[in-house]
Scaffold this active site. Structure first.
Site: not given
Length: 187
Positions: A19, A41, A49
């Protein structure tokens, strides 16, 4: 894993590194991708995350490949189905906010021509380079993320506090927060 120097936050897993290396901080101007990150988000609020990254493909499947046109039309039956889906974050308020945010996303597109035009106008169309020396210098919010958050909330968006907005800005390359010794820093 390899021996590249990266921002320290991503070194705990290969998924995190992938990522970081391929997406985080890369400028995104495509409305579909911007919505995907916004949806993810908002679900991340209060969570890590990596939790969201691990469930990303489940979110993709559950939310019709992040198609905001479809999400904006979700019925209560579809929402109830999502709340039973163990593959995603089953927070009722966040699921409902995905629908509301998709509807408001479309309104912004109608007003500005695209969400990209709207959001990138806050940074005059180009990324802000923060020249971070270390992770300690990276903040969770900025006056600009405060401003964008307030504007999104005024437009009816939910789960778009300043921290979520700043994470979105980082993820979509509106800001470059790669630290000085990260190999992605000057790419």
């Amino acid at each position: 894993m390899d021996d590249k120097k990266r921002c320290n936050w991503c070194n705990s897993s290969q998924l995190y590194q992938k990522y970081h290396d391929e997406e985080w901080g890369v400028p995104v101007y495509d409305d579909a991708t911007l919505f995907e990150f916004l949806l993810l988000e908002t679900f991340q609020a209060g969570l890590s995350w990596i939790t969201i990254l691990n469930k990303r493909e489940n979110f993709r499947k559950a939310f019709d490949n992040f198609d905001y046109q479809k999400i904006a039309l979700y019925t209560d039956d579809k929402i109830q189905e999502l709340l039973l889906d163990a593959g995603i974050i089953r927070n009722k308020l966040k699921v409902y906010s995905a629908v509301t945010n998709a509807q408001n996303y479309i309104k912004i597109q109608e007003e500005f021509g695209s969400f990209s035009t709207y959001i990138w106008d806050f940074v005059n169309g180009k990324p802000i380079d923060n020249n971070r020396k270390s992770l300690k210098e990276v903040t969770a919010t900025t006056p600009l993320s405060d401003k964008i958050s307030k504007d999104l909330k005024k437009r009816g968006f939910k789960f778009v506090g300043s921290t979520v907005v700043y994470a979105h800005m980082q993820a979509t390359g509106m800001v470059n927060d790669h630290v000085a010794d990260c190999w992605k820093r000057n790419e």
